[in-house]
Design a protein around this motif. Structure first.
Motif, PDB file in Angstrom:
ATOM      1  N   THR A 184      41.944  38.175  52.794  1.00  0.00           N
ATOM      2  CA  THR A 184      42.710  39.443  52.181  1.00  0.00           C
ATOM      3  C   THR A 184      43.140  39.197  50.653  1.00  0.00           C
ATOM      4  O   THR A 184      43.797  39.714  49.967  1.00  0.00           O
ATOM      5  CB  THR A 184      44.134  39.559  52.687  1.00  0.00           C
ATOM      6  OG1 THR A 184      44.771  38.328  52.773  1.00  0.00           O
ATOM      7  CG2 THR A 184      43.956  39.990  54.234  1.00  0.00           C
ATOM      8  N   PHE A 185      42.501  37.933  50.132  1.00  0.00           N
ATOM      9  CA  PHE A 185      42.780  37.475  48.561  1.00  0.00           C
ATOM     10  C   PHE A 185      42.493  38.917  47.737  1.00  0.00           C
ATOM     11  O   PHE A 185      43.374  38.965  46.800  1.00  0.00           O
ATOM     12  CB  PHE A 185      41.845  36.343  48.539  1.00  0.00           C
ATOM     13  CG  PHE A 185      42.540  35.819  46.916  1.00  0.00           C
ATOM     14  CD1 PHE A 185      43.177  34.863  46.923  1.00  0.00           C
ATOM     15  CD2 PHE A 185      41.463  36.208  45.990  1.00  0.00           C
ATOM     16  CE1 PHE A 185      43.646  34.413  45.736  1.00  0.00           C
ATOM     17  CE2 PHE A 185      41.941  35.842  44.743  1.00  0.00           C
ATOM     18  CZ  PHE A 185      43.052  34.931  44.459  1.00  0.00           C
ATOM     19  N   PRO A 186      41.449  39.321  47.675  1.00  0.00           N
ATOM     20  CA  PRO A 186      41.149  40.710  46.569  1.00  0.00           C
ATOM     21  C   PRO A 186      42.049  41.685  46.817  1.00  0.00           C
ATOM     22  O   PRO A 186      42.117  42.474  46.091  1.00  0.00           O
ATOM     23  CB  PRO A 186      39.849  40.647  46.928  1.00  0.00           C
ATOM     24  CG  PRO A 186      39.345  40.422  48.056  1.00  0.00           C
ATOM     25  CD  PRO A 186      40.212  39.143  48.513  1.00  0.00           C
ATOM     26  N   HIS A 187      42.713  41.816  47.853  1.00  0.00           N
ATOM     27  CA  HIS A 187      43.495  42.988  48.305  1.00  0.00           C
ATOM     28  C   HIS A 187      44.954  42.884  47.874  1.00  0.00           C
ATOM     29  O   HIS A 187      45.859  43.949  48.091  1.00  0.00           O
ATOM     30  CB  HIS A 187      43.238  43.461  49.895  1.00  0.00           C
ATOM     31  CG  HIS A 187      41.974  43.852  50.250  1.00  0.00           C
ATOM     32  ND1 HIS A 187      41.383  44.930  49.662  1.00  0.00           N
ATOM     33  CD2 HIS A 187      41.091  43.475  50.934  1.00  0.00           C
ATOM     34  CE1 HIS A 187      40.082  45.044  50.153  1.00  0.00           C
ATOM     35  NE2 HIS A 187      39.793  44.110  50.970  1.00  0.00           N
ATOM     36  N   GLN A 188      45.220  41.802  47.715  1.00  0.00           N
ATOM     37  CA  GLN A 188      46.709  41.247  47.173  1.00  0.00           C
ATOM     38  C   GLN A 188      46.815  41.613  45.634  1.00  0.00           C
ATOM     39  O   GLN A 188      46.176  41.097  45.096  1.00  0.00           O
ATOM     40  CB  GLN A 188      47.016  39.850  47.418  1.00  0.00           C
ATOM     41  CG  GLN A 188      46.853  39.538  48.911  1.00  0.00           C
ATOM     42  CD  GLN A 188      47.079  38.200  49.259  1.00  0.00           C
ATOM     43  OE1 GLN A 188      47.703  37.323  48.515  1.00  0.00           O
ATOM     44  NE2 GLN A 188      46.431  37.854  50.304  1.00  0.00           N
ATOM     45  N   PRO A 189      47.584  42.561  45.323  1.00  0.00           N
ATOM     46  CA  PRO A 189      47.711  42.952  44.063  1.00  0.00           C
ATOM     47  C   PRO A 189      48.153  41.917  43.127  1.00  0.00           C
ATOM     48  O   PRO A 189      47.574  41.746  41.756  1.00  0.00           O
ATOM     49  CB  PRO A 189      49.038  43.900  43.907  1.00  0.00           C
ATOM     50  CG  PRO A 189      49.045  44.404  45.343  1.00  0.00           C
ATOM     51  CD  PRO A 189      48.511  43.260  46.380  1.00  0.00           C
ATOM     52  N   GLU A 190      48.896  40.715  43.509  1.00  0.00           N
ATOM     53  CA  GLU A 190      49.270  39.602  42.717  1.00  0.00           C
ATOM     54  C   GLU A 190      48.039  38.814  42.301  1.00  0.00           C
ATOM     55  O   GLU A 190      48.058  37.947  41.181  1.00  0.00           O
ATOM     56  CB  GLU A 190      50.274  38.905  43.024  1.00  0.00           C
ATOM     57  CG  GLU A 190      49.931  38.124  44.288  1.00  0.00           C
ATOM     58  CD  GLU A 190      50.335  39.063  45.595  1.00  0.00           C
ATOM     59  OE1 GLU A 190      50.187  38.391  46.642  1.00  0.00           O
ATOM     60  OE2 GLU A 190      50.317  40.235  45.549  1.00  0.00           O
ATOM     61  N   ASN A 191      46.746  39.118  43.011  1.00  0.00           N
ATOM     62  CA  ASN A 191      45.756  38.342  42.589  1.00  0.00           C
ATOM     63  C   ASN A 191      44.520  38.946  41.574  1.00  0.00           C
ATOM     64  O   ASN A 191      43.738  38.275  41.181  1.00  0.00           O
ATOM     65  CB  ASN A 191      45.186  37.813  43.932  1.00  0.00           C
ATOM     66  CG  ASN A 191      45.547  37.080  44.640  1.00  0.00           C
ATOM     67  OD1 ASN A 191      46.424  36.171  44.244  1.00  0.00           O
ATOM     68  ND2 ASN A 191      45.646  37.070  45.930  1.00  0.00           N
ATOM     69  N   TYR A 192      44.951  39.804  40.844  1.00  0.00           N
ATOM     70  CA  TYR A 192      44.084  40.684  40.063  1.00  0.00           C
ATOM     71  C   TYR A 192      43.584  39.660  38.790  1.00  0.00           C
ATOM     72  O   TYR A 192      42.614  39.846  38.561  1.00  0.00           O
ATOM     73  CB  TYR A 192      44.954  42.060  39.670  1.00  0.00           C
ATOM     74  CG  TYR A 192      43.896  42.515  38.400  1.00  0.00           C
ATOM     75  CD1 TYR A 192      42.715  43.373  38.706  1.00  0.00           C
ATOM     76  CD2 TYR A 192      44.147  42.403  37.069  1.00  0.00           C
ATOM     77  CE1 TYR A 192      42.214  44.227  37.664  1.00  0.00           C
ATOM     78  CE2 TYR A 192      43.357  42.832  36.056  1.00  0.00           C
ATOM     79  CZ  TYR A 192      42.643  43.808  36.213  1.00  0.00           C
ATOM     80  OH  TYR A 192      41.715  44.470  35.383  1.00  0.00           O
ATOM     81  N   ASP A 193      44.573  38.820  38.119  1.00  0.00           N
ATOM     82  CA  ASP A 193      44.472  38.136  37.183  1.00  0.00           C
ATOM     83  C   ASP A 193      43.397  37.003  37.566  1.00  0.00           C
ATOM     84  O   ASP A 193      42.789  36.574  36.734  1.00  0.00           O
ATOM     85  CB  ASP A 193      45.725  37.641  36.405  1.00  0.00           C
ATOM     86  CG  ASP A 193      46.327  38.885  35.551  1.00  0.00           C
ATOM     87  OD1 ASP A 193      45.710  39.757  34.976  1.00  0.00           O
ATOM     88  OD2 ASP A 193      47.726  38.741  35.562  1.00  0.00           O
ATOM     89  N   LYS A 194      43.869  36.270  38.707  1.00  0.00           N
ATOM     90  CA  LYS A 194      42.952  35.047  39.221  1.00  0.00           C
ATOM     91  C   LYS A 194      41.606  35.628  39.326  1.00  0.00           C
ATOM     92  O   LYS A 194      40.714  35.002  38.929  1.00  0.00           O
ATOM     93  CB  LYS A 194      43.448  35.068  40.386  1.00  0.00           C
ATOM     94  CG  LYS A 194      44.933  34.163  40.412  1.00  0.00           C
ATOM     95  CD  LYS A 194      45.549  33.801  41.779  1.00  0.00           C
ATOM     96  CE  LYS A 194      46.957  33.647  41.614  1.00  0.00           C
ATOM     97  NZ  LYS A 194      47.643  33.478  42.970  1.00  0.00           N
ATOM     98  N   ILE A 195      41.416  36.689  40.032  1.00  0.00           N
ATOM     99  CA  ILE A 195      40.152  37.470  39.950  1.00  0.00           C
ATOM    100  C   ILE A 195      39.163  37.658  38.808  1.00  0.00           C
ATOM    101  O   ILE A 195      38.022  37.358  38.741  1.00  0.00           O
ATOM    102  CB  ILE A 195      40.049  38.613  40.903  1.00  0.00           C
ATOM    103  CG1 ILE A 195      40.449  38.389  42.486  1.00  0.00           C
ATOM    104  CG2 ILE A 195      38.626  39.207  41.027  1.00  0.00           C
ATOM    105  CD1 ILE A 195      40.873  39.677  43.185  1.00  0.00           C
ATOM    106  N   MET A 196      40.101  38.128  37.800  1.00  0.00           N
ATOM    107  CA  MET A 196      39.415  38.643  36.458  1.00  0.00           C
ATOM    108  C   MET A 196      39.176  37.099  35.733  1.00  0.00           C
ATOM    109  O   MET A 196      37.866  37.093  35.210  1.00  0.00           O
ATOM    110  CB  MET A 196      40.218  39.179  35.626  1.00  0.00           C
ATOM    111  CG  MET A 196      40.407  40.634  36.139  1.00  0.00           C
ATOM    112  SD  MET A 196      39.160  41.591  36.379  1.00  0.00           S
ATOM    113  CE  MET A 196      38.416  41.812  34.955  1.00  0.00           C
ATOM    114  N   GLN A 197      39.857  36.253  35.989  1.00  0.00           N
ATOM    115  CA  GLN A 197      39.434  34.866  35.403  1.00  0.00           C
ATOM    116  C   GLN A 197      38.192  34.158  35.883  1.00  0.00           C
ATOM    117  O   GLN A 197      37.252  33.683  35.264  1.00  0.00           O
ATOM    118  CB  GLN A 197      40.671  33.985  35.656  1.00  0.00           C
ATOM    119  CG  GLN A 197      40.588  32.465  35.051  1.00  0.00           C
ATOM    120  CD  GLN A 197      40.236  32.547  33.573  1.00  0.00           C
ATOM    121  OE1 GLN A 197      41.179  33.293  32.806  1.00  0.00           O
ATOM    122  NE2 GLN A 197      39.414  31.571  33.099  1.00  0.00           N
ATOM    123  N   ILE A 198      38.172  34.597  37.398  1.00  0.00           N
ATOM    124  CA  ILE A 198      36.826  33.826  38.037  1.00  0.00           C
ATOM    125  C   ILE A 198      35.731  34.479  37.706  1.00  0.00           C
ATOM    126  O   ILE A 198      34.598  33.871  37.398  1.00  0.00           O
ATOM    127  CB  ILE A 198      37.199  33.873  39.619  1.00  0.00           C
ATOM    128  CG1 ILE A 198      38.167  32.826  39.978  1.00  0.00           C
ATOM    129  CG2 ILE A 198      35.834  33.926  40.186  1.00  0.00           C
ATOM    130  CD1 ILE A 198      38.777  33.125  41.470  1.00  0.00           C
TER     131      ILE A 198
END
Length: 78
Positions: free
Chosen positions: A61-75
Motif C-alpha cells: 500500500t506504500f504508493p497509495h498512502q498520501p504521506e509517501n508522495y515526497d518519498k516516491i518523488m525522491q526515489i
C-alpha cells in the motif's frame, strides 16, 4: 489534500479500493512507478514462475498512502 497535485481518489474506479485498510487512499500512483526498481520502500513479495523471479506488489500500500508522495518523488529522481 483533496484535489491536490499530490493526491486524488478515484472512487468511481471499478477496482476501488484495490487495497483494504487505508483511511485516505491516493490513486495517483495506481500503477506503481517503483515496480521496476530492485529496491523499493514498499513490501513486495516475490514469486517464482517459469524459472523467473517476479515481483508481486499486490499487498503493498506504500504508493497509495498520501504521506509517501515526497518519498516516491525522491526515489524517482535518483
Amino acid at each position: 489534500m483533496q484535489n491536490s497535485y499530490r493526491y486524488f481518489e478515484n472512487i468511481d474506479c471499478k477496482y476501488f479500493p484495490c487495497h483494504k485498510g487505508l483511511k485516505d487512499f491516493n490513486c495517483l500512483f495506481c500503477y506503481c512507478p517503483m515496480y521496476t526498481k530492485e529496491h523499493c520502500p514498499g513490501n513486495p513479495k516475490y514469486i517464482e514462475a517459469n524459472g523467473r523471479k517476479i515481483k508481486n506488489c499486490s499487498d503493498c500500500t506504500f504508493p497509495h498512502q498520501p504521506e509517501n508522495y515526497d518519498k516516491i518523488m525522491q526515489i524517482l529522481r535518483e
